[in-house]
Design an enzyme around this catalytic site. Structure first.
Site, mmCIF file in Angstrom:
data_model
loop_
_atom_site.group_PDB
_atom_site.id
_atom_site.type_symbol
_atom_site.label_atom_id
_atom_site.label_comp_id
_atom_site.label_asym_id
_atom_site.label_seq_id
_atom_site.Cartn_x
_atom_site.Cartn_y
_atom_site.Cartn_z
ATOM 1 N N GLY A 474 -5.207 -58.268 12.456
ATOM 2 C CA GLY A 474 -6.754 -58.648 12.604
ATOM 3 C C GLY A 474 -6.868 -60.147 12.029
ATOM 4 O O GLY A 474 -7.555 -60.788 11.912
ATOM 5 N N ILE A 640 -2.608 -76.241 9.426
ATOM 6 C CA ILE A 640 -3.597 -75.153 10.036
ATOM 7 C C ILE A 640 -3.385 -74.902 11.694
ATOM 8 O O ILE A 640 -4.186 -75.818 12.093
ATOM 9 C CB ILE A 640 -5.008 -75.130 9.574
ATOM 10 C CG1 ILE A 640 -4.982 -74.998 8.088
ATOM 11 C CG2 ILE A 640 -5.832 -73.924 9.988
ATOM 12 C CD1 ILE A 640 -4.293 -74.115 7.154
ATOM 13 N N ASN A 642 -5.119 -72.592 13.620
ATOM 14 C CA ASN A 642 -6.284 -72.288 14.157
ATOM 15 C C ASN A 642 -7.273 -72.387 13.153
ATOM 16 O O ASN A 642 -7.475 -71.392 12.499
ATOM 17 C CB ASN A 642 -6.210 -70.933 15.122
ATOM 18 C CG ASN A 642 -7.445 -70.547 15.638
ATOM 19 O OD1 ASN A 642 -8.341 -71.377 15.469
ATOM 20 N ND2 ASN A 642 -7.727 -69.483 16.091
ATOM 21 N N GLN A 649 -10.124 -66.303 7.546
ATOM 22 C CA GLN A 649 -9.128 -65.727 6.657
ATOM 23 C C GLN A 649 -9.550 -65.800 5.404
ATOM 24 O O GLN A 649 -9.273 -64.865 4.317
ATOM 25 C CB GLN A 649 -7.650 -66.213 7.228
ATOM 26 C CG GLN A 649 -6.549 -65.749 6.237
ATOM 27 C CD GLN A 649 -6.273 -64.095 6.934
ATOM 28 O OE1 GLN A 649 -7.103 -63.387 7.114
ATOM 29 N NE2 GLN A 649 -5.078 -63.646 7.286
ATOM 30 N N GLU A 716 -2.938 -64.755 2.055
ATOM 31 C CA GLU A 716 -3.199 -64.191 0.996
ATOM 32 C C GLU A 716 -3.597 -65.245 -0.290
ATOM 33 O O GLU A 716 -4.346 -64.794 -1.181
ATOM 34 C CB GLU A 716 -1.903 -63.699 0.310
ATOM 35 C CG GLU A 716 -1.688 -62.388 1.256
ATOM 36 C CD GLU A 716 -0.005 -61.882 1.232
ATOM 37 O OE1 GLU A 716 0.768 -62.442 1.567
ATOM 38 O OE2 GLU A 716 0.234 -60.890 0.532
HETATM 39 MO MO1 MOS Z 1 0.610 -58.650 2.473
HETATM 40 S S1 MOS Z 1 0.309 -57.353 0.669
HETATM 41 O O1 MOS Z 1 2.032 -59.011 2.028
HETATM 42 O O2 MOS Z 1 0.215 -57.328 3.611
#
Ligand code: MOS
Length: 755
Positions: A474, A640, A642, A649, A716
């Site tokens: 996604g 970056i 995109n 994100q 993340e």
């Molecule tokens: Mo992430 S916790 O490495 O999907």
């Protein structure tokens, strides 16, 4: 260049290439696939959290209409254990094969499986299985105390020292520090709750196994299943075309997966097993509950002299998953004396696992909160306090950073947010009858690469195809591969076909750790280069080709055309023309790059992404209403590829961070150990109404140590630090320090800030 250079599509806002498939409902997720004779499996969940099965009565269930089998310990057949092995081949967080013994260690552990013609019949049969237990005392206590484990323990990812990092004499320096802080921060268990539920559809053809699974790592899943069913890897195929997000919950196989495979083996038909939302809370991982003591010592001028980060995380009885809260502690700031240490507290719960920003996210909540509190104690601006403690190198590893622009993140963010207008006094800032609270926190996350391979084809209609067994969870991986291929081949993005999510394709990286993008760059580039060099061969060897008498070395390829290097001007020839002339449908190239994650060699550079969040909350003391009103996030995430999907994100991560700070908590019922709020009505995540306008900026410095584009990962980092910025803003508005997430209304009722 012989022709006008078209700008590379890298760095251009590009809508997701798979967007139309998704919004028209055409994209097929794992459980959307149907097969002739397909049966449905529904597991029976243990209703105790600790004890033994004394009797399992399937008589009534077996007789029910449409039921094909009831699987349990006596009849499931052989399932082996898996071991990690090399690379991402055998990682599995809950190793115990289903029904391996009759011991129950957590609520919801699968104890049987009903297989029937329809989902409804299977559910009714599962409900009709009568299980008798000998219950033992369970432990889901919230307060964590580190148990007496050895100094070196085995974790899900291999051996680890409980003393994670140490330099100088942290305790000694703390004892004599002129200014100090000693606080404990608590984060609760959180559950991933991706919209798409976990599930497996398994089918056998002789000794060949195919499964459709919403996996973040199809190759790892293949390796685990091959081991569990005693098959050569080549006999196992895992297909994941689209994933309705995972947040880590789909990184590694869970027990339902071998269960579906074993059922399909037994009944000789395809079996589909999709978890209920409740089951996903019990047996598909969660972020561990953590309790982190942070001790900071500083000079009156604000120079850190000591940092101790001592944390306990809960773990399951079965497995050794460690929530690595110390991930970013040793390098984030300059401090001569440091100690990072962890311990475990065992609980009767399903095993915790990786959840978006595992370790660093709860870890940075604690350490960044401590930084904010110490800045207040020092009466220093928290931005200045951080800048003052900026390290020159990674002091934990003693190596330089490949690229670190944390100070610039803070300065740029402060400017965009208007931080200079801050009045540090609690409750002093007002607007439109509301009290404002401002807070800041920093972020860091690893940058690395997994092994990856790709295949690129140039075709005679001017299109291209790129194939890689990575997954798009996604986040925009389809689009990233299209952009990388377009960049190298000159084929427009819309004419690049991207094929992902299948172990029949070249090795793809795990879509985790924010490393999928960084990992595929070198593989796709090498594949494209190899396809282009084959094309130049063809161009010089095809009779009648305009380049027939040339050597490949004399030629160059740019923007989809082949030309003679020496020609200063001239249009060159489109590759499609050369392929047509040679009667070739396509020409292809393969590329592969080795991962660096988990490499035994000591790295030359410390590679991380950095960032910060500036948060404004509004506080209405009359009704104890706290809202996040404004967030400015700055990310130093390399180049970056995109920006459109990239901002998206980070925004998603900030939304998740609002949930982490203010809403999310998995509660375990002390009576039976069940994650009691195991549904989307009671497990509250941030939704549109909770989310203000979010502002995201990227610094866009390429990190060329990682790959040729300089792209790191951004999956993340956006969640790191945000909770600490929100709790700092909460304090600024209300005068209440909340050190146990999430911030609750009842915490704020003691606020001294009046209307
Ligand atoms: Mo992430 S916790 O490495 O999907």
């Amino acid at each position: 260049m012989p022709q006008e250079t078209t700008a590379s599509p890298i760095g251009r806002d590009t809508p997701r290439v798979d967007g139309p498939l998704k919004v028209t409902g055409t994209a097929q997720y794992a459980s959307d696939f149907h097969f002739p004779g397909l049966l449905y499996g529904v597991p029976v969940e243990a209703t105790i959290a600790n004890g033994k099965i004394t009797k399992l009565d399937t008589a009534a269930a077996k007789k029910m209409s449409g039921v094909h089998a009831i699987l349990h310990r006596q009849n499931i057949g052989k399932i082996f254990r898996s071991t990690p092995g090399e690379g991402m081949n055998g990682i599995c967080i809950e190793r115990r094969p289903p029904f391996e013994d009759d011991v129950v260690r957590y609520y919801g552990q699968y104890v049987a499986l009903a297989v029937a013609d329809t989902f409804e019949s299977a559910k009714a049969a599962a409900d009709a299985v009568a299980v008798t237990y000998a219950k033992e005392k369970l432990n889901v206590d919230f307060k964590l105390t580190a148990e007496d484990d050895p100094d070196e323990v085995m974790t899900s990812y291999g051996p680890a020292k409980r003393l994670q990092s140490e330099r100088g004499d942290a305790a000694g320096a703390f004892a004599t520090a002129p200014v100090k802080l000693d606080q404990t921060y608590v984060t609760p268990a959180e559950t991933h709750v991706p919209i798409e539920l976990q599930g497996t559809t398994a089918m056998w053809d002789g000794d060949k196994l195919t499964i459709y699974e919403e996996s973040q790592g199809v190759f790892n899943m293949r390796g685990v299943l091959a081991q569990m069913f005693g098959l050569p890897k080549e006999n196992v195929r895992v297909i994941t075309k689209f994933v309705g997000s995972g947040f880590g919950s789909k990184l590694w196989p869970w027990t339902h997966c071998p269960l579906a495979v074993a059922a399909a083996r037994q009944v000789g038909k395809p079996v589909k097993l999709v978890l209920s939302r409740k089951m996903t809370f019990q047996s598909a991982g969660h972020r561990a509950h953590t309790q982190q003591r942070v001790r900071l010592g500083a000079t009156p001028e604000g120079k850190l002299v000591s940092l101790e980060h001592d944390y306990v995380c809960h773990r399951s009885m079965l497995e050794e998953y460690q929530e690595n809260c110390g991930e970013a502690t040793a390098f984030h700031y300059s401090v001569p004396n440091l100690r990072v240490h962890f311990g475990w507290a065992r609980r009767n719960i399903g095993t915790p696992s990786d959840m978006r920003g595992p370790g660093a996210v709860p870890g940075l909540y604690a350490t960044e909160s401590a930084m904010n509190e110490l800045a207040d104690q020092l009466k220093m601006d928290p931005v200045q306090f951080r800048i003052l403690n900026e390290p020159k190198i990674d002091e934990g590893e003693g190596i330089p950073f490949s690229s670190r622009h944390y100070v610039e993140c803070l300065q740029f963010g402060a400017e965009k947010f208007g931080w200079s207008r801050r009045n540090a006094e609690v409750g002093a800032m007002k607007r439109d009858g509301l009290t404002l609270g401002w807070g800041v926190a920093g972020a860091a996350w690893i940058a690395t690469r997994d092994s990856a391979a790709a295949n690129v084809e140039l075709r005679d209609d001017g299109s291209a195809r790129v194939a890689c067994g990575a997954q798009d969870i996604g986040t925009g991986t389809y689009t990233v591969l299209a952009l990388l291929t377009a960049d190298k081949t000159g084929v427009p993005v819309e004419k690049v076909e991207v094929v992902l999510g299948d172990t029949e394709l070249p090795l793809g990286p795990v879509s985790g750790g924010s490393w999928a993008t960084a990992s595929v760059v070198p593989a796709v580039f090498a594949a494209a280069d190899n396809a282009i060099s084959s094309l130049l061969q063809v161009a010089t060897t095809t009779p009648g080709s305009p380049f027939e008498k040339r050597k490949p070395d004399d030629l160059a390829f740019q923007n989809g055309r082949v030309f003679v290097k020496a020609d200063a001007v001239g249009g060159g020839v489109p590759f499609a023309d050369l392929l047509k002339r040679a009667n070739l449908r396509l020409i292809s190239g393969s590329g592969r790059s080795e991962g660096i994650f988990g490499s035994k060699e000591k790295p030359k550079f410390s590679m991380h992404s950095f960032g910060c969040h500036f948060v404004e909350v509004t506080w209405q003391p009359e009704i104890a209403r706290l809202r996040v009103n404004r967030v400015v996030t700055v990310i130093d995430g390399g180049r970056i590829i995109n920006p459109l999907a990239g901002r998206n994100q980070i925004e998603g991560a900030v939304v998740m961070g609002i949930g982490m700070a203010m809403l999310e908590e998995t509660h375990y019922d002390p009576q039976n150990g069940a994650p009691i709020n195991s549904n989307l009505a009671d497990y509250i995540v941030a939704v549109n109404a909770d989310v203000p306008k979010l502002e995201v900026h990227f610094l866009d410095y390429p990190d060329l140590e990682l790959n040729a584009v300089g792209a790191r990962g951004i999956g993340e980092i956006g969640l790191a630090g945000i909770a600490a910025a929100i709790t700092a803003a909460t304090y600024h508005a209300t005068g209440v320090r909340v050190r146990e997430l999430p911030v609750r209304i009842e915490d704020l009722l003691t606020s001294s800030v009046l209307a």
